[in-house]
Design an enzyme around this catalytic site. Structure first.
Site, PDB file in Angstrom:
ATOM      1  N   LYS A 130       0.868  -1.180   0.000  1.00 29.63           N
ATOM      2  CA  LYS A 130       0.000   0.000   0.000  1.00 29.63           C
ATOM      3  C   LYS A 130       0.906   1.232   0.000  1.00 29.63           C
ATOM      4  O   LYS A 130       1.956   1.236   0.645  1.00 29.63           O
ATOM      5  CB  LYS A 130      -0.886  -0.020   1.250  1.00 29.63           C
ATOM      6  CG  LYS A 130      -1.902   1.116   1.329  1.00 29.63           C
ATOM      7  CD  LYS A 130      -2.790   0.970   2.581  1.00 29.63           C
ATOM      8  CE  LYS A 130      -3.833   2.083   2.655  1.00 29.63           C
ATOM      9  NZ  LYS A 130      -4.705   1.936   3.846  1.00 29.63           N
ATOM     10  N   SER A 138     -10.079  -0.291   7.161  1.00 27.42           N
ATOM     11  CA  SER A 138      -9.453  -0.067   5.858  1.00 27.42           C
ATOM     12  C   SER A 138      -8.778  -1.280   5.224  1.00 27.42           C
ATOM     13  O   SER A 138      -8.420  -1.236   4.051  1.00 27.42           O
ATOM     14  CB  SER A 138      -8.432   1.067   5.956  1.00 27.42           C
ATOM     15  OG  SER A 138      -9.072   2.308   5.891  1.00 27.42           O
ATOM     16  N   SER A 191      -9.789   2.161   3.071  1.00 24.16           N
ATOM     17  CA  SER A 191      -8.890   2.922   2.229  1.00 24.16           C
ATOM     18  C   SER A 191      -7.895   2.062   1.447  1.00 24.16           C
ATOM     19  O   SER A 191      -7.304   2.551   0.484  1.00 24.16           O
ATOM     20  CB  SER A 191      -8.091   3.899   3.106  1.00 24.16           C
ATOM     21  OG  SER A 191      -7.239   3.192   3.974  1.00 24.16           O
TER      22      SER A 191
END
Lengths: 486, 482, 99
Positions: free
Chosen positions: A79, A178, A154
């Site tokens: 990420k 997330s 997210s």
């Protein structure tokens, strides 16, 4: 043999060790897929072809030399919230569009040391603030199951990359859901570890007391492999916990007969969509067949978790994001006329709307005269929420429920009504407030979109969670469903 | 109207740790700009603070030295504001749960022999900020973050001081305590000890406190004294002309000798304090406190007592000598080596400190070591040289001409105690001063004592100061009275 | 609890964000909705509850006081400043700081 991109981490590792596959081969395969398809899904912000191939070659050389390692030569994606030395790290923001970190996050360093091959950095909601990936400065990620729907957020880029077979696995971070919510919406497996299990060093902070990194994979077994590498005490993060890391793969095959699974009545009340409820019930029935015992429990303060979270997380964020001031790195506005102008324009131009909104909420909640009513109150509520879980875990081993109230929604569907979006995290947030580990597992389909089952474990009981999840995946095939046809 | 001055001080003391409070960067002074600012100090995204044990130990020792409660649970909070020397956009400090609680510091008052207890509200740990350099970089300021993250204790007093003299005495005592403990170098010129003064006035006899102003960033004893004076005068003028004192932050301008309002601090700031989520509460157990108590060095108060008892020094001499640990240590080494505390005290407070002041040196930079000074004093004691010659030798020692013995030898300064030689010099003086001899002999015996001084002076002159003054007196008296 | 556009402006000032007149009204509306959600907390009695900053109620381990000195401090600094928007003589440049 199935296509290379349908192999799990465990399968790739086994083939690499048997020298039936080279790291370069699998890495190149993924790089090719990314080159062809990333524009469809927008799940990567940066792709590191050269770095990946040289890491792959190094891994192949090591394997040829007899080296062995669960992640050696295995490709994956990070990420874009983890700092990667020499590789742009944006956190989904214009503010860091030009930011090339001079250091590696601890998670990055650990996985590098274990020989894992990073393909690139995945898209995300700006500063991890969002549940749909629509707040990314680099554009929304599309859900591989339906390009008109959101992948969740997210960690939407990571979830979509794994689902679209543009990475066999990825890292994510979870502040209020997330990892779990995008995992659920994209039909993959995601694990948020106990707070303190994985070092936060080098992970760009959203809400420090809630943030935790974890694996996003196709299977529970892969999650265990990744967690083995990511976990552990870090002297650079004084909130990381100094508890030995077990081998999370060692106990995957234990029977779960007698495992007590608590079903909070607050998660199954009439607000839960009936179709969603039936999917979750069906998944629970599978666990029951494996010998688990379902027990009704209560988490009476559940309803307070979203309100408490939307004070604590913005408050911490408002302070954590103060360092973005255009002085030492990152975006700086053009021709500031004075210091005030430098600060205000840099931050006003560099942050997106949702980030600014949360900074304002947080600053307001901390400001003189409101601290007790908001921040202090939220910290007290947080303790009540934790106590609910502590009491529940006196009766059960694992708590189960839906991961999200509904499957993936359409882009723009929640408008820009922040509250509607915030309620997307209603089942995941309490876990962060309490600091517990939790997983989301693919558990069915609704209108051709995946549905997630959430399992919550006791503190540092990731082994038990992964064991239950793996057992569930031995009798179900939801995790093997793929949106990819090639 | 008679006005009473009320002063409270906030003293910032830089702790002499190797590394910074939350990062591994060196905390040493004087490095090239930004070479002691690592990724944590630069507040790079993702970096985290890890607190320094030694900073806590230092703060606890300070707490023990002032009889304070030690915070068993100590919590860091974030004080949020934007400033270029503050890389994170917040200062990590302590508010609700500081490491050091209520305590007190004794200061001498203007009445000789009387002391006064100044109450300490608390002392907390925090990080220092960087520095803004205002030299012109094309209308820009340059930011150096070397100092950012240097550990500080901020010592907050109650408004218990009533004059600038008391404020200075307080500050000197804080300086003495922290340097005795070895937790700070106390070097004000490098900013190791800085102070903000809260100053207000009220009519004499009034109990309610007047509105105070905070004077920022006072970094020398002289400036503190002058700043308080001009601020008190300003407040008196304001009140006596019917005005009001505004609660505000003011900066002391040493060039103009005035305080002025700091516009940048004027906008009502709301610091939005909250517990730092990156730093968990620090629990201090009794064992840690006991271990630190066991290694506490002698404190100024204790040394003062001991010097008076052990060396029979006056309270005044003892207080001067114990004001700085380095001077006390210098004195004690000198006294131990030469065996004469009174002479050692006189030399340390007299010639030595005179020389150091003149050349703007501190005692660590003294050209004469305690051992060397002791040797010099020993030579006075064993009559090798007189006190007067000793001063000449001392000057030479300061000029690095060698040890006392070397200089006495090289310059032939040894005292003349040979009675034959002295007699010859006495004869020479008597013979060349017939008028004075006649005057002496005509004088009443009680006036003669005074008149003999002339002859002693002349003999010493002839001997270039080397004649033993006792012998000179004796022989002169004998010859003149014959 | 509601929030006025004026309060938004003050808060934005603290956070060094600029919210323009019309925007302030819109932002106030949205933040008002968030605060309304958040206000659900006020219904619960927490008078005897200790605030919880860390979910594990963990305490801090402290670091030994060892300074790490880069071998070549100037080189290290220059490398770290490569990502800085404006530097000169090793200093970060900002518009003039006025005390």
């Amino acid at each position: 043999m199935k296509p290379l991109h349908e192999l799990t981490l465990a399968e790739i590792q086994s083939l690499l060790q048997q020298k039936q596959l080279s790291s370069r081969e699998i890495t190149q395969h993924y790089l090719d897929r990314i080159a062809q398809q990333n524009s469809t899904y927008n799940c990567y912000i940066s792709i590191d072809d050269q770095g990946a191939l040289s890491a792959a070659d190094a891994a192949d050389a090591a394997i040829a030399g007899g080296a062995n390692g669960a992640l050696l030569g295995v490709p994956f994606a990070h990420k874009d919230i983890f700092c990667t030395q020499g590789i742009k790290t944006t956190c989904g923001s214009k503010m860091l569009d030009n930011f090339i970190p001079p250091y590696d996050a601890t998670v990055v360093a650990k996985m590098k040391a274990d020989g894992a091959v990073m393909l690139g950095k995945t898209n995300m909601d700006e500063f991890a603030m969002g549940s749909s990936n629509e707040t990314s400065y680099f554009g929304a990620v599309k859900n591989p199951w339906d390009l008109d729907t959101v992948p969740g957020g997210s960690s939407g880029g990571s979830a979509a990359a794994v689902a679209a077979r543009l990475a066999p696995a990825a890292t994510g971070t979870d502040t209020g859901g997330s990892i779990r919510q995008p995992a659920a919406l994209c039909g993959i497996t995601g694990l948020k570890p106990t707070y303190g299990r994985v070092s936060r060093y080098g992970m760009i902070a959203f809400a420090s007391s809630l943030d935790q990194a974890g694996p996003m994979t196709r299977t529970a077994e892969d999650a265990a492999l990744l967690l083995n590498s990511m976990s552990g005490h870090d002297a650079k993060d004084s909130t990381s916990t100094d508890i030995a890391v077990p081998d999370y793969t060692a106990t995957l095959n234990q029977p779960i007969k007698g495992l007590k699974i608590g079903l909070p009545k607050e998660y199954f009340d009439d607000r839960l969509d009936t179709a969603m409820a039936s999917k979750v019930q069906a998944a629970l029935a599978e666990l029951e067949k494996l010998g688990a015992v379902l027990v009704d429990i209560e988490l009476p303060n559940s309803a307070l978790s979203v309100p408490a979270y939307y004070v604590i997380a913005p408050a911490e964020a408002s302070s954590n994001l103060s360092r973005f001031d255009g002085v030492r790195y990152g975006y700086r506005c053009e021709n500031p006329k004075d210091l005030e102008d430098l600060y205000t324009r840099t931050r006003t131009e560099g942050f997106g709307d949702e980030v600014k909104r949360r900074i304002l909420v947080g600053a307001y909640a901390l400001s003189a005269g409101y601290y007790d009513a908001y921040y202090r109150k939220a910290q007290q509520v947080r303790r009540l929420i934790k106590q609910d879980f502590v009491s529940a875990f006196e009766k059960v081993d694992i708590i189960a429920g839906p991961t999200s109230p509904s499957p993936a929604f359409k882009f723009g569907e929640k408008g820009d009504d922040p509250v509607a979006m915030y309620l997307e995290d209603i089942y995941t947030i309490a876990v962060n407030l309490a600091g517990l580990p939790a997983m989301s597992l693919p558990a069915g389909m609704m209108n051709n979109m995946p549905v997630g089952l959430q399992l919550v474990g006791n503190y540092f009981a990731e082994q038990q969670l992964l064991n239950a999840a793996h057992q569930f995946q031995t009798v179900t095939d939801w995790h093997q469903q793929s949106p990819v046809t090639d | 109207m008679q006005w009473e001055t009320v002063i409270g001080l906030e003293v910032h003391v830089q702790l002499a740790t190797q590394s910074k409070i939350f990062s591994g960067s060196s905390a040493a002074f004087g490095a090239a700009a930004n070479t002691q600012a690592d990724i944590v100090d630069l507040a790079l995204p993702g970096t985290l603070p890890v607190a320094n044990l030694q900073a806590f130990k230092s703060a606890i020792m300070f707490g023990l030295a002032i009889d304070a409660e030690i915070g068993k649970e100590s919590v860091f909070e974030r004080k949020n504001y934007f400033y270029p020397d503050l890389p994170k956009g917040y200062q990590t400090t302590q508010l609700e749960k500081p490491i050091v609680g209520l305590g007190h510091i004794a200061i001498p008052t203007e009445t000789e022999g009387e002391i006064k207890q100044v109450r300490i509200h608390h002392a907390h740990l925090e990080e220092d900020a960087g520095k803004s350099l205002h030299e012109d970089f094309h209308g820009m300021s340059g930011i150096d973050l070397n100092r950012a993250g240097t550990p500080l204790i901020e010592i907050v007093s109650e408004p218990d001081m009533r004059s600038s003299t008391e404020a200075i005495a307080f500050l000197k005592k804080v300086h003495a305590i922290v340097t005795y403990l070895g937790i700070s170098d106390g070097d004000m010129s490098q900013g190791s000890l800085r102070c903000d003064a809260n100053v207000s006035i009220r009519p004499m006899g009034e109990e309610t406190l007047g509105t105070r102003t905070e004077i920022k960033n006072l970094n020398s004893f002289r400036f503190i004294e002058r700043a308080i004076h001009v601020e008190v005068d300003r407040q008196i003028d304001l009140l006596e002309s019917g005005g009001e004192v505004k609660q505000e932050t003011r900066l002391y301008d040493s060039d103009k000798n005035e305080t002025r309002s700091m516009r940048s601090k004027e906008e009502a700031n709301d610091y939005r304090y909250f517990p730092c989520p990156d730093l968990l509460p620090v629990i201090i157990d009794d064992q840690t406190i006991d271990e630190l108590r066991a290694i506490m060095p002698e404190l100024p108060e204790q040394k003062l007592q001991r010097f008076q008892e052990q060396f029979s020094l006056s309270a005044y001499d003892a207080s001067i000598l114990t004001e700085q640990r380095s001077i006390a240590d210098f004195f004690e080494t000198t006294a131990d080596n030469c065996g004469d505390a009174k002479l050692s005290a006189n030399w340390v407070m007299g010639e030595l400190s005179g020389h150091l002041n003149k050349h703007d040196l501190n005692i660590e930079q003294s050209p004469v070591s305690a051992d060397q000074l002791a040797q010099l004093i020993s030579r006075i004691k064993d009559n090798t040289i007189s006190g007067k010659i000793a001063k000449q030798v001392f000057e030479a020692m300061c000029a690095n001409e060698g040890s006392a013995d070397d200089i006495i030898e090289a310059k032939g300064l040894k005292q003349v105690s040979d009675s034959g030689a002295i007699e010859a010099m006495v004869d020479e003086v008597i013979n060349s001063s017939p008028d004075q001899v006649a005057q002496y002999r005509a004088a009443e015996p009680d006036k003669r004592k005074k008149l003999i001084g002339f002859f002693v002076g002349q003999v010493m002159k002839v001997s270039k100061g080397q004649a033993n003054p006792g012998q000179v007196n004796q022989i002169l008296a004998k010859k003149l009275n014959d | 609890m509601t929030i006025t556009p004026e309060q938004i402006a003050i808060t934005a000032g603290l956070a060094k964000l600029k919210i323009d007149g019309d925007d302030a009204i819109e932002v106030a509306k949205r933040i008002g909705a968030i605060l309304e959600l958040v206000d659900q907390m006020q219904a619960v009695d927490t008078s005897n509850v200790e605030p919880m900053a860390n979910s594990l109620d963990a305490v801090q381990r402290l670091r030994a006081d060892n300074a790490i000195r880069p071998e070549n401090p100037i080189e290290t600094r220059d490398a770290l400043q490569q990502i800085a928007p404006a530097i000169e003589e090793g200093l970060f440049l900002v518009p003039k700081v006025i005390d």
